[in-house]
Write a protein that holds these residues in place. Structure first.
Motif, PDB file in Angstrom:
ATOM      1  N   HIS A  57       0.839  -1.202   0.000  1.00 24.32           N
ATOM      2  CA  HIS A  57       0.000   0.000   0.000  1.00 24.32           C
ATOM      3  C   HIS A  57       0.875   1.253   0.000  1.00 24.32           C
ATOM      4  O   HIS A  57       0.584   2.233  -0.691  1.00 24.32           O
ATOM      5  N   ARG A 106       2.412   1.693  -3.418  1.00 23.05           N
ATOM      6  CA  ARG A 106       1.438   2.215  -4.367  1.00 23.05           C
ATOM      7  C   ARG A 106       1.312   3.727  -4.269  1.00 23.05           C
ATOM      8  O   ARG A 106       1.035   4.402  -5.249  1.00 23.05           O
ATOM      9  N   LYS A 155     -14.807  15.754  -7.228  1.00 25.60           N
ATOM     10  CA  LYS A 155     -14.847  14.542  -6.410  1.00 25.60           C
ATOM     11  C   LYS A 155     -13.868  13.483  -6.926  1.00 25.60           C
ATOM     12  O   LYS A 155     -13.273  12.749  -6.143  1.00 25.60           O
ATOM     13  N   ASP A 167     -11.661  12.399  -3.789  1.00 24.54           N
ATOM     14  CA  ASP A 167     -12.127  11.197  -3.095  1.00 24.54           C
ATOM     15  C   ASP A 167     -10.975  10.329  -2.582  1.00 24.54           C
ATOM     16  O   ASP A 167     -10.963   9.920  -1.430  1.00 24.54           O
ATOM     17  N   ALA A 168      -9.998  10.040  -3.466  1.00 19.23           N
ATOM     18  CA  ALA A 168      -8.884   9.185  -3.031  1.00 19.23           C
ATOM     19  C   ALA A 168      -8.030   9.873  -1.968  1.00 19.23           C
ATOM     20  O   ALA A 168      -7.716   9.264  -0.942  1.00 19.23           O
ATOM     21  N   HIS A 221     -10.139   9.525   1.221  1.00 19.49           N
ATOM     22  CA  HIS A 221     -10.501   8.218   1.763  1.00 19.49           C
ATOM     23  C   HIS A 221      -9.382   7.198   1.728  1.00 19.49           C
ATOM     24  O   HIS A 221      -9.485   6.144   2.333  1.00 19.49           O
ATOM     25  N   VAL A 222      -8.312   7.481   0.978  1.00 23.37           N
ATOM     26  CA  VAL A 222      -7.168   6.575   0.998  1.00 23.37           C
ATOM     27  C   VAL A 222      -6.042   7.182   1.818  1.00 23.37           C
ATOM     28  O   VAL A 222      -5.406   6.511   2.618  1.00 23.37           O
ATOM     29  N   ARG A 258      -5.956  13.932 -11.163  1.00 26.33           N
ATOM     30  CA  ARG A 258      -6.354  12.945 -10.152  1.00 26.33           C
ATOM     31  C   ARG A 258      -5.137  12.180  -9.644  1.00 26.33           C
ATOM     32  O   ARG A 258      -4.992  11.949  -8.437  1.00 26.33           O
ATOM     33  N   ALA A 259      -4.243  11.817 -10.568  1.00 25.61           N
ATOM     34  CA  ALA A 259      -3.029  11.102 -10.160  1.00 25.61           C
ATOM     35  C   ALA A 259      -2.128  12.012  -9.329  1.00 25.61           C
ATOM     36  O   ALA A 259      -1.565  11.594  -8.319  1.00 25.61           O
ATOM     37  N   MET A 311      -2.678  12.781  -5.475  1.00 24.11           N
ATOM     38  CA  MET A 311      -2.194  11.829  -4.473  1.00 24.11           C
ATOM     39  C   MET A 311      -0.738  12.081  -4.114  1.00 24.11           C
ATOM     40  O   MET A 311      -0.146  11.350  -3.323  1.00 24.11           O
ATOM     41  N   TYR A 319      -7.223   2.420  -3.390  1.00 21.00           N
ATOM     42  CA  TYR A 319      -8.457   2.000  -2.720  1.00 21.00           C
ATOM     43  C   TYR A 319      -8.356   0.533  -2.354  1.00 21.00           C
ATOM     44  O   TYR A 319      -7.824  -0.269  -3.100  1.00 21.00           O
ATOM     45  N   GLN A 343     -13.448  -0.685  -0.468  1.00 21.61           N
ATOM     46  CA  GLN A 343     -13.700   0.692  -0.877  1.00 21.61           C
ATOM     47  C   GLN A 343     -14.040   0.738  -2.354  1.00 21.61           C
ATOM     48  O   GLN A 343     -14.952   1.441  -2.783  1.00 21.61           O
TER      49      GLN A 343
END
Lengths: 252, 215
Positions: free
Chosen positions: A84, A87, A107, A111-112, A115-116, A160-161, A164, B125, B129
């Protein structure tokens, strides 16, 4: 060294797709991977981003080993929790964008991270709006993917990438699904990221772009790296016959 | 018996039909999802069992299944359960509709492009999830038309409770029609089913519209 892929082997059933691939990516480098279809370029990227598992070799991020080959010759990965963390070092931009259609642009970006990576809503939204501004689509934050053009969707995918905060960003033929007009806007974004010293690996068919933006080019064919080096060397003065043959096609 | 009396006599039946309808949905919608997920189990024996269950349940009449549920415990296992009529009825309906919903869910889940799973995986995720946040919302939108069909069928299938002598609206219509030698009770029942289905269709259409915020 951000990424080290050493002696990577990968087969699908009987087909050996990666035969002994080694390459490194250092911080701030932009590496382009070019080659014909079926050469293993996408598979290499998918192995680097853990979408596929290698059959042999070693994958290291930031000096830490994510996968290695044990004495019996089998590839061994770290545990699920440790994976994890690995990643989180890499981001991947897909040829088909793969945005989440039921989330609006904002979103998709928040979102990631929320929530991640458990970032706060405020932080995630601030990062998202900043990225959208850089991509030139801040006004489309409330739109849904289906309302955007292909070029806009791919820019959202890149944002989006980036949201993170990865160490290295991979692109799997980011403009292959776009018409020439829209291709330009995406390449512009990648060029901008290169100027900002974002570490990137780009699989692409856009030769002029690869030549202009990368620090290094890898030419792959049939599961091996045939030739690699400075873009000007590889493009203007290819050493290997296969490289010459491949590049000839693009001179038309 | 005049119309008003017939209608008020049939009212409890309408409520019972509604009861079967509601309990079946409450039971079979989640059970169907469990079945659909079990069908993807790593264990071949689980997958095999689920396949057989779906095949038998969809391949035999619901009426017959209700009789099996009702008479099975006594004739097969020598068990005397007491007030078994209503539980058997609901079990029969729930197990039957779960099989159909399971296949609808499976179709919906399998229609989601693998790119969605891959994007979620790279973003970090977890499997849960990914399923709850990314896959399931998209599946729900895709399966709405099929789910609507099943719900409309269910409204009408509640009449099969007649098989177990459970006095829902159709059974009562039959009884009153016979005792009063009148066709009116059937008309009342028919209108009840039609209005119920009209309401269902209206609600489902609103749900589909609400989900239409994206394509």
């Amino acid at each position: 060294m951000i990424l080290e892929m050493n002696n990577i082997r990968k087969h699908f059933d009987d087909l050996e797709v990666l035969k002994d691939i080694s390459f490194n990516v250092d911080s701030g480098e932009v590496v382009s991977i070019i080659g014909p279809s079926g050469s293993g370029k996408s598979t290499l990227l998918r192995c680097a981003t853990f979408l596929e598992t290698i059959d042999g070799g070693e994958i290291k991020y930031m000096g830490k080993t994510a996968a290695h080959t044990d004495d019996s010759g089998k590839a061994v990965y770290v545990s699920h929790q440790e994976l994890h963390v690995f990643r989180s070092y890499c981001g991947l931009v897909f040829q088909q964008f793969n945005l989440f259609p039921h989330y609006n642009v904002l979103k998709n970006l928040t979102d990631a991270p929320m929530h991640v990576q458990h970032r706060s809503k405020e932080e995630a939204e601030a990062t998202a709006m900043e990225l959208l501004g850089k991509m030139g689509i801040a006004d489309r934050a409330e739109a849904y993917p289906y309302q955007l053009s292909g070029g806009q969707q791919q820019r959202v995918a890149i944002a989006r990438a980036l949201a993170m905060k990865p160490e290295i960003l991979f692109f799997d033929e980011p403009t292959s699904a776009l018409d020439p007009e829209l291709t330009g806007e995406v390449l512009k974004v990648i060029r901008q990221l290169a100027e900002e010293k974002m570490t990137m690996v780009v699989v692409t068919h856009e030769m002029p772009f690869a030549k202009a933006v990368s620090n290094r080019v890898l030419f792959m064919d049939a599961g091996v790296v045939v030739e690699q080096g400075d873009p000007h060397d590889v493009f203007d003065n290819p050493q290997e016959e296969r490289t010459k043959q491949f590049l000839r096609v693009f001179e038309r | 018996m005049n119309f008003d009396t017939m209608f008020s006599t049939m009212m409890p039946g309408m409520l019972r039909s509604f009861g079967i309808f509601t309990l079946t949905l409450v039971g079979s919608l989640p059970l169907g999802m469990i079945v659909a997920l079990l069908k993807k189990s790593r264990f071949a024996i689980v997958r095999g069992f689920i396949s057989v269950y779906i095949s038998v349940i969809r391949g035999t009449p619901l009426m017959l299944q209700l009789l099996v549920w009702y008479f099975g415990p006594f004739y097969l296992f020598r068990m005397n359960i007491g007030d078994w009529r209503f539980p058997a009825l609901i079990l029969g309906f729930v197990v039957n509709y779960a099989a159909y919903f399971a296949e609808i869910y499976r179709g919906g889940i399998e229609s989601i492009p693998v790119g969605q799973y891959e994007a979620a995986e790279v973003l970090g995720y977890s499997k849960t999830q990914t399923f709850m946040r990314i896959i399931l919302p998209q599946v729900i939108k895709r399966i709405m038309p099929s789910v609507t069909n099943e719900i409309i069928t269910l409204v009408k299938d509640t009449s099969l409770a007649f098989t177990l002598a459970y006095s829902e609206v159709f059974s009562l219509a039959k009884q009153i029609s016979a005792s009063q030698t009148s066709f009116t009770p059937f008309v009342i029942a028919g209108v009840f089913y039609f209005v119920a289905n009209y309401v269902v269709a209206f609600i489902m259409s609103r749900i589909e519209k609400a989900l239409d915020y994206y394509k």
